[in-house]
Design a protein around this motif. Structure first.
Motif, PDB file in Angstrom:
ATOM      1  N   PRO A 136    -123.523  -3.983 -67.580  1.00 39.88           N
ATOM      2  CA  PRO A 136    -122.112  -4.375 -67.753  1.00 39.88           C
ATOM      3  C   PRO A 136    -121.279  -4.120 -66.504  1.00 39.88           C
ATOM      4  O   PRO A 136    -120.249  -4.774 -66.306  1.00 39.88           O
ATOM      5  CB  PRO A 136    -121.649  -3.501 -68.927  1.00 39.88           C
ATOM      6  N   ILE A 137    -121.701  -3.168 -65.679  1.00 37.24           N
ATOM      7  CA  ILE A 137    -120.938  -2.850 -64.467  1.00 37.24           C
ATOM      8  C   ILE A 137    -121.014  -4.002 -63.472  1.00 37.24           C
ATOM      9  O   ILE A 137    -119.991  -4.416 -62.903  1.00 37.24           O
ATOM     10  CB  ILE A 137    -121.449  -1.540 -63.849  1.00 37.24           C
ATOM     11  N   ILE A 138    -122.208  -4.544 -63.263  1.00 41.24           N
ATOM     12  CA  ILE A 138    -122.334  -5.692 -62.356  1.00 41.24           C
ATOM     13  C   ILE A 138    -121.539  -6.875 -62.897  1.00 41.24           C
ATOM     14  O   ILE A 138    -120.854  -7.579 -62.144  1.00 41.24           O
ATOM     15  CB  ILE A 138    -123.816  -6.062 -62.159  1.00 41.24           C
ATOM     16  N   ASP A 139    -121.619  -7.110 -64.209  1.00 37.19           N
ATOM     17  CA  ASP A 139    -120.858  -8.210 -64.813  1.00 37.19           C
ATOM     18  C   ASP A 139    -119.363  -8.044 -64.548  1.00 37.19           C
ATOM     19  O   ASP A 139    -118.665  -9.004 -64.200  1.00 37.19           O
ATOM     20  CB  ASP A 139    -121.115  -8.273 -66.323  1.00 37.19           C
ATOM     21  N   TYR A 140    -118.864  -6.828 -64.691  1.00 32.30           N
ATOM     22  CA  TYR A 140    -117.448  -6.544 -64.477  1.00 32.30           C
ATOM     23  C   TYR A 140    -117.056  -6.776 -63.013  1.00 32.30           C
ATOM     24  O   TYR A 140    -116.032  -7.416 -62.727  1.00 32.30           O
ATOM     25  CB  TYR A 140    -117.145  -5.103 -64.877  1.00 32.30           C
ATOM     26  N   LEU A 141    -117.859  -6.285 -62.088  1.00 32.37           N
ATOM     27  CA  LEU A 141    -117.545  -6.451 -60.675  1.00 32.37           C
ATOM     28  C   LEU A 141    -117.527  -7.925 -60.286  1.00 32.37           C
ATOM     29  O   LEU A 141    -116.676  -8.359 -59.494  1.00 32.37           O
ATOM     30  CB  LEU A 141    -118.559  -5.689 -59.817  1.00 32.37           C
ATOM     31  N   ARG A 142    -118.441  -8.694 -60.848  1.00 29.47           N
ATOM     32  CA  ARG A 142    -118.464 -10.129 -60.554  1.00 29.47           C
ATOM     33  C   ARG A 142    -117.235 -10.823 -61.138  1.00 29.47           C
ATOM     34  O   ARG A 142    -116.593 -11.646 -60.462  1.00 29.47           O
ATOM     35  CB  ARG A 142    -119.741 -10.759 -61.119  1.00 29.47           C
ATOM     36  N   GLN A 143    -116.893 -10.493 -62.384  1.00 34.18           N
ATOM     37  CA  GLN A 143    -115.744 -11.126 -63.037  1.00 34.18           C
ATOM     38  C   GLN A 143    -114.437 -10.830 -62.305  1.00 34.18           C
ATOM     39  O   GLN A 143    -113.549 -11.681 -62.224  1.00 34.18           O
ATOM     40  CB  GLN A 143    -115.651 -10.652 -64.492  1.00 34.18           C
ATOM     41  N   GLN A 144    -114.313  -9.615 -61.775  1.00 34.23           N
ATOM     42  CA  GLN A 144    -113.090  -9.201 -61.096  1.00 34.23           C
ATOM     43  C   GLN A 144    -113.100  -9.512 -59.597  1.00 34.23           C
ATOM     44  O   GLN A 144    -112.145  -9.188 -58.888  1.00 34.23           O
ATOM     45  CB  GLN A 144    -112.882  -7.691 -61.292  1.00 34.23           C
ATOM     46  N   PRO A 154    -131.393  -7.898 -57.788  1.00 34.88           N
ATOM     47  CA  PRO A 154    -130.699  -8.203 -59.050  1.00 34.88           C
ATOM     48  C   PRO A 154    -131.585  -9.016 -59.993  1.00 34.88           C
ATOM     49  O   PRO A 154    -132.523  -9.688 -59.557  1.00 34.88           O
ATOM     50  CB  PRO A 154    -129.490  -9.027 -58.590  1.00 34.88           C
ATOM     51  N   TYR A 155    -131.253  -8.948 -61.282  1.00 39.68           N
ATOM     52  CA  TYR A 155    -132.010  -9.705 -62.276  1.00 39.68           C
ATOM     53  C   TYR A 155    -131.594 -11.169 -62.308  1.00 39.68           C
ATOM     54  O   TYR A 155    -132.358 -12.030 -62.724  1.00 39.68           O
ATOM     55  CB  TYR A 155    -131.814  -9.093 -63.670  1.00 39.68           C
ATOM     56  N   ASP A 156    -130.347 -11.443 -61.915  1.00 38.25           N
ATOM     57  CA  ASP A 156    -129.869 -12.823 -61.917  1.00 38.25           C
ATOM     58  C   ASP A 156    -128.905 -13.020 -60.750  1.00 38.25           C
ATOM     59  O   ASP A 156    -128.576 -12.073 -60.029  1.00 38.25           O
ATOM     60  CB  ASP A 156    -129.186 -13.167 -63.253  1.00 38.25           C
ATOM     61  N   ALA A 157    -128.489 -14.260 -60.561  1.00 39.54           N
ATOM     62  CA  ALA A 157    -127.536 -14.614 -59.508  1.00 39.54           C
ATOM     63  C   ALA A 157    -127.966 -14.081 -58.142  1.00 39.54           C
ATOM     64  O   ALA A 157    -127.146 -13.564 -57.378  1.00 39.54           O
ATOM     65  CB  ALA A 157    -126.132 -14.114 -59.870  1.00 39.54           C
ATOM     66  N   LEU A 158    -129.252 -14.233 -57.839  1.00 39.82           N
ATOM     67  CA  LEU A 158    -129.768 -13.709 -56.567  1.00 39.82           C
ATOM     68  C   LEU A 158    -129.074 -14.349 -55.374  1.00 39.82           C
ATOM     69  O   LEU A 158    -128.810 -13.676 -54.372  1.00 39.82           O
ATOM     70  CB  LEU A 158    -131.277 -13.939 -56.472  1.00 39.82           C
TER      71      LEU A 158
END
Length: 340
Positions: A136-144, A154-158
Motif C-alpha cells: 500500500p505504501i508504493i501505491d500511495y506514493l504513486r497516487q500522490q 518492483p512487482y508491477d509498473a517496472l
C-alpha cells in the motif's frame, strides 16, 4: 568558535546575501562565485544550517528511508538495513540532504508513518528498502506523485518505477552453478519469506541452473517459525540433499544450527551457500560462502537517484543494476562421489 555566514562573506569578500544564495544554489549566482564561496566554507569548516534553510525556502531537504515491517528478531538484527541506512546517509550528505526513518512492526502503522511524513512535509521523497507484492505504501506514493526510489525489483509498473537492484535471478543461478561445479546434484533452496521479490528472483535462478544442468529442481522450503524446523530434516532425507541455498546470511546461520542439531556436519555432510556477505558471515566457524551484493553501492545509487528526482532532473534510466561477486569461504566443499 562558531563560524557564521558573516565570517564566510568577510573572507570571501562578498555580501552575506551572496553567501546565502550560494548555500541555496540560487541560479543568479555565477559558477565562479559559487566555487569561491564554497572553497571558503570548506576552509573555515562552515556547515549550513539545513533546518533554517528549509524554513526560509518553505521546502524540505530531508528524505525518508522506509524499512520493511520489523516483525521478527531476525529482521531486527539483519545488518543489511543498517548498512543500507549508513550508505544512504553518507550519499545524502553529499547532496546537502538529511534522512529520516520510517519504521514500524506492522504494515498498517508503517503506512500511517509514511503518510504523516509526507503530509507534514517532513521529507521531499522516499527510499523504500524492500519489495513486496501489493504494497500500500508504493501505491500511495504513486497516487500522490511523491518522488521515491525502490531498492529491489518492483512487482508491477517496472517501466514507471525508478529502482536499484542486483540481478537476483543471476545471483540464484550462480549460487546453484557453484554448488553443481563442486559435484552437488541434490540441492535444496530454503527461505524464510515468500512475500519479498528477492525470494522469487533467486529461486527462479536456482530453478534455471538446475534445469540447464538436467537436474531435478526441488520445491522451495519455507521455514518461518520453530514449528517449521522439523520439515528441514525430512526434506534433507527425502531429497538425499548434499547442499542448501539459504536466502541470506542470518538465515543461513539458523540453517547451520538446525542441520547440526539433526546430526549433519557443515560442510562435510551438507554444503551451504547464501547471499549478502554481511558481518554475520564471518562471526562463527565455519565462515559462510556467500555472494556479496555490494550493499553500500545499492544505498549510494538509490540516494543519488532520489536526489535527482527531487530536483526534477530527467532520469537517465529506470533500472540500475549493482554487480555482485562470489566470496568463497568454508561452508561449501566438493562432493565426494563414492562407488557402490
Amino acid at each position: 568558535m562558531t563560524i557564521t555566514v558573516k565570517d564566510v562573506a568577510r573572507k570571501a569578500n562578498v555580501a552575506t546575501s551572496t553567501v546565502s544564495r550560494v548555500i541555496n544554489d540560487h541560479p543568479s549566482i555565477s559558477q565562479a562565485t559559487k566555487k569561491k564561496v564554497q572553497k571558503v566554507m570548506d576552509e573555515l569548516g562552515y556547515v549550513p544550517n539545513i533546518s533554517a534553510r528549509n524554513l526560509g525556502k518553505r521546502t524540505t531537504s530531508a528524505v525518508g528511508i522506509i524499512l520493511p515491517p520489523l516483525n521478527s528478531k531476525e529482521r531486527l538484527a539483519n545488518p543489511f538495513f543498517l548498512e543500507i541506512i549508513e550508505a544512504i546517509n553518507g550519499e545524502a550528505r553529499k547532496h546537502n540532504l538529511t534522512t529520516a526513518l520510517a519504521i514500524a512492526k506492522g504494515i498498517d502503522t508503517l503506512f500511517e508513518n509514511v503518510k504523516a511524513m509526507h503530509t507534514e512535509k517532513q521529507v521531499g521523497g522516499f527510499i523504500i528498502t524492500y519489495s513486496v507484492i501489493d504494497d500500500p505504501i508504493i501505491d500511495y506514493l504513486r497516487q500522490q506523485n511523491i518522488p521515491f526510489v525502490l531498492i529491489g525489483q518492483p512487482y508491477d509498473a517496472l517501466s514507471n518505477t525508478v529502482y536499484v537492484d542486483n540481478d537476483n535471478q543471476l545471483l540464484g543461478q550462480e549460487a546453484t552453478d557453484y554448488l553443481i561445479k563442486n559435484g552437488h546434484q541434490n540441492i535444496l533452496f530454503i527461505t524464510n519469506t515468500t512475500t519479498e521479490n528477492i525470494f522469487y528472483e533467486r529461486y527462479f535462478g536456482y530453478q534455471k541452473a538446475m534445469m540447464m544442468a538436467q537436474l531435478d529442481a526441488h520445491q522451495s522450503l519455507t521455514l518461518n517459525v520453530p514449528d517449521d524446523y522439523v520439515k528441514l530434516e525430512e526434506k534433507i532425507q527425502s531429497a538425499h540433499a548434499t547442499a542448501i541455498i539459504a536466502l541470506d546470511d542470518i538465515f543461513a546461520l539458523r540453517i547451520i544450527q538446525l542441520v547440526e542439531l539433526y546430526g549433519y556436519k557443515v560442510p562435510d555432510d551438507i554444503s551451504i551457500i547464501s547471499f549478502n556477505n554481511s558481518i554475520f558471515s564471518t562471526l562463527t566457524h565455519p565462515y559462510l560462502t556467500t555472494l556479496d551484493i555490494e550493499t553500500e553501492k545499492l544505498g549510494q545509487k538509490a540516494m543519488y537517484k532520489l536526489s535527482s528526482l527531487i530536483k526534477g532532473d530527467n532520469t537517465d534510466g529506470m533500472r540500475f543494476v549493482i554487480p555482485h561477486k562470489l566470496i568463497e569461504r568454508e561452508t561449501v566443499i566438493a562432493k565426494k562421489h563414492t562407488s557402490k
